[in-house]
Design a protein around this motif. Structure first.
Motif, mmCIF file in Angstrom:
data_model
loop_
_atom_site.group_PDB
_atom_site.id
_atom_site.type_symbol
_atom_site.label_atom_id
_atom_site.label_comp_id
_atom_site.label_asym_id
_atom_site.label_seq_id
_atom_site.Cartn_x
_atom_site.Cartn_y
_atom_site.Cartn_z
ATOM 1 N N GLU A 76 -55.430 20.028 -133.156
ATOM 2 C CA GLU A 76 -54.708 19.964 -134.329
ATOM 3 C C GLU A 76 -54.413 18.626 -134.921
ATOM 4 O O GLU A 76 -54.771 18.299 -136.216
ATOM 5 C CB GLU A 76 -53.311 20.539 -134.206
ATOM 6 C CG GLU A 76 -53.464 22.174 -134.319
ATOM 7 C CD GLU A 76 -52.220 22.874 -134.549
ATOM 8 O OE1 GLU A 76 -51.473 22.321 -135.467
ATOM 9 O OE2 GLU A 76 -51.803 23.798 -133.927
ATOM 10 N N PRO A 77 -54.180 17.614 -134.004
ATOM 11 C CA PRO A 77 -54.431 16.105 -134.512
ATOM 12 C C PRO A 77 -55.556 15.736 -134.927
ATOM 13 O O PRO A 77 -55.666 14.986 -135.916
ATOM 14 C CB PRO A 77 -53.801 15.253 -133.322
ATOM 15 C CG PRO A 77 -52.829 16.140 -132.470
ATOM 16 C CD PRO A 77 -53.683 17.466 -132.568
ATOM 17 N N ALA A 94 -60.992 27.278 -133.923
ATOM 18 C CA ALA A 94 -60.326 26.885 -133.044
ATOM 19 C C ALA A 94 -58.583 26.588 -133.080
ATOM 20 O O ALA A 94 -57.829 27.243 -132.288
ATOM 21 C CB ALA A 94 -60.690 25.293 -132.184
ATOM 22 N N VAL A 95 -58.404 26.073 -134.332
ATOM 23 C CA VAL A 95 -56.906 25.866 -134.710
ATOM 24 C C VAL A 95 -56.345 27.511 -134.908
ATOM 25 O O VAL A 95 -55.058 27.375 -134.678
ATOM 26 C CB VAL A 95 -56.888 25.046 -136.106
ATOM 27 C CG1 VAL A 95 -55.581 25.187 -136.583
ATOM 28 C CG2 VAL A 95 -57.078 23.543 -135.527
ATOM 29 N N ALA A 96 -57.089 28.150 -135.544
ATOM 30 C CA ALA A 96 -56.739 29.516 -135.836
ATOM 31 C C ALA A 96 -56.417 30.207 -134.658
ATOM 32 O O ALA A 96 -55.234 30.997 -134.360
ATOM 33 C CB ALA A 96 -57.604 30.327 -136.767
ATOM 34 N N ASP A 97 -57.129 30.150 -133.607
ATOM 35 C CA ASP A 97 -57.147 30.769 -132.137
ATOM 36 C C ASP A 97 -55.595 30.308 -131.552
ATOM 37 O O ASP A 97 -55.123 31.139 -130.850
ATOM 38 C CB ASP A 97 -58.251 30.779 -131.488
ATOM 39 C CG ASP A 97 -58.079 31.429 -130.040
ATOM 40 O OD1 ASP A 97 -58.005 32.463 -130.226
ATOM 41 O OD2 ASP A 97 -58.388 30.695 -129.084
ATOM 42 N N VAL A 98 -55.715 28.845 -131.536
ATOM 43 C CA VAL A 98 -54.581 28.391 -130.706
ATOM 44 C C VAL A 98 -53.404 28.451 -131.325
ATOM 45 O O VAL A 98 -52.103 28.668 -130.787
ATOM 46 C CB VAL A 98 -54.637 27.014 -130.503
ATOM 47 C CG1 VAL A 98 -54.417 26.037 -131.533
ATOM 48 C CG2 VAL A 98 -53.914 26.383 -129.080
ATOM 49 N N ALA A 143 -51.750 7.875 -139.772
ATOM 50 C CA ALA A 143 -50.470 8.475 -140.034
ATOM 51 C C ALA A 143 -50.281 10.030 -139.901
ATOM 52 O O ALA A 143 -49.707 10.711 -139.397
ATOM 53 C CB ALA A 143 -49.991 7.916 -141.248
ATOM 54 N N ALA A 144 -51.536 10.654 -140.343
ATOM 55 C CA ALA A 144 -51.507 12.281 -140.294
ATOM 56 C C ALA A 144 -51.716 12.497 -138.814
ATOM 57 O O ALA A 144 -51.231 13.657 -138.413
ATOM 58 C CB ALA A 144 -53.031 12.299 -141.231
ATOM 59 N N GLU A 145 -52.625 12.005 -138.066
ATOM 60 C CA GLU A 145 -52.642 12.170 -136.694
ATOM 61 C C GLU A 145 -51.234 12.040 -135.837
ATOM 62 O O GLU A 145 -50.897 12.861 -135.039
ATOM 63 C CB GLU A 145 -53.574 11.203 -135.972
ATOM 64 C CG GLU A 145 -53.983 11.649 -134.492
ATOM 65 C CD GLU A 145 -55.021 10.877 -133.834
ATOM 66 O OE1 GLU A 145 -55.460 11.440 -132.838
ATOM 67 O OE2 GLU A 145 -55.331 9.752 -134.549
#
Length: 238
Positions: free
Chosen positions: A116-117, A174-178, A217-219
């Motif tokens: 996600e980051p 990967a993001v959707a799965d986690v 900043a986003a991370e």
């Protein structure tokens, strides 16, 4: 402190992290309840003392106490001998019961901290079209308008929208799965309105960083947001 109705010891002083002070306070209070530091039926230390023990402001402490009271972990009593008391019987939760279960949860949270980051950084680095910007703002608005019944799916949709801006289909998957696995864990714990409000403030911070192209900043916003969720999961489930 000579009053025997108080818990005999507090948690060792350690300033909470400012960005997730509420979630860390909830985690540490739950730890104290489960470890018997705040024994069943006993009165917690006075607010000023407890805030000092936890290294947080009294306002943050009050929010945490109110949410745990609403969830049944604490009780408030009025009068001369009143105060905040540990519940005689803690509410049942779907706690982690096996080492393998706990290890699997840790793996989910660790993988989430990777993908996600990274998605947030890539989204901020991307050249976003007007449609992409509108897509992110629309997902953010949907979370803003969500109630407690719809917050978690809308929350997941926002994070998937961030990943979609990265331009990587594999990263989106990967993001959707986690996120789906994380949602299963979150379904085991109470919804805390203060946490939902805090989460949405962090969503806005993340979205704003992406839209202005600030990858660092986003991370950082994504990492801070994930830490808050992890603290609640550890507090309630372990």
């Amino acid at each position: 402190m000579n009053d025997p109705s108080f818990a005999s010891a507090g948690l060792a002083p350690r300033p909470a992290r400012r960005r997730n002070a509420f979630e860390e306070t909830v985690e540490r209070l739950l730890q104290g309840l489960k470890l018997g530091i705040y024994a069943a039926g006993t009165r917690l230390p006075p607010e000023r003392e407890l805030a000092a023990q936890l290294g947080v402001s009294r306002a943050t402490l009050r929010d945490a106490l109110a949410e745990l009271q609403g969830a049944g972990y604490l009780q408030s009593r009025r009068g001369r001998y009143g105060g905040t008391f540990a519940a005689t019987v803690l509410p049942g939760t779907a706690a982690l019961s096996q080492d393998s279960d706990a290890a699997d949860v840790q793996d989910v949270l660790l993988f989430r901290r990777v993908v996600e980051p990274a998605a947030a950084r890539l989204a901020a680095e991307a050249t976003l079209t007007a449609a992409a910007r509108a897509h992110l703002l629309s997902a953010l608005a949907e979370v803003d308008e969500a109630n407690t019944d719809t917050f978690r799916p809308k929350d997941s949709r926002f994070h998937i929208a961030v990943a979609e801006l990265s331009g990587s289909a594999r990263l989106v998957a990967a993001v959707a799965d986690v996120r789906a696995q994380t949602s299963d864990l979150l379904d085991r714990i109470p919804l805390l309105q203060t946490n939902l409000d805090h989460s949405q403030a962090q969503h806005r911070e993340l979205a704003e960083a992406i839209l202005r192209g600030d990858a660092d900043a986003a991370e950082a916003a994504a990492v801070a947001h994930l830490e808050g969720t992890e603290r609640l999961l550890r507090g309630f489930l372990t």
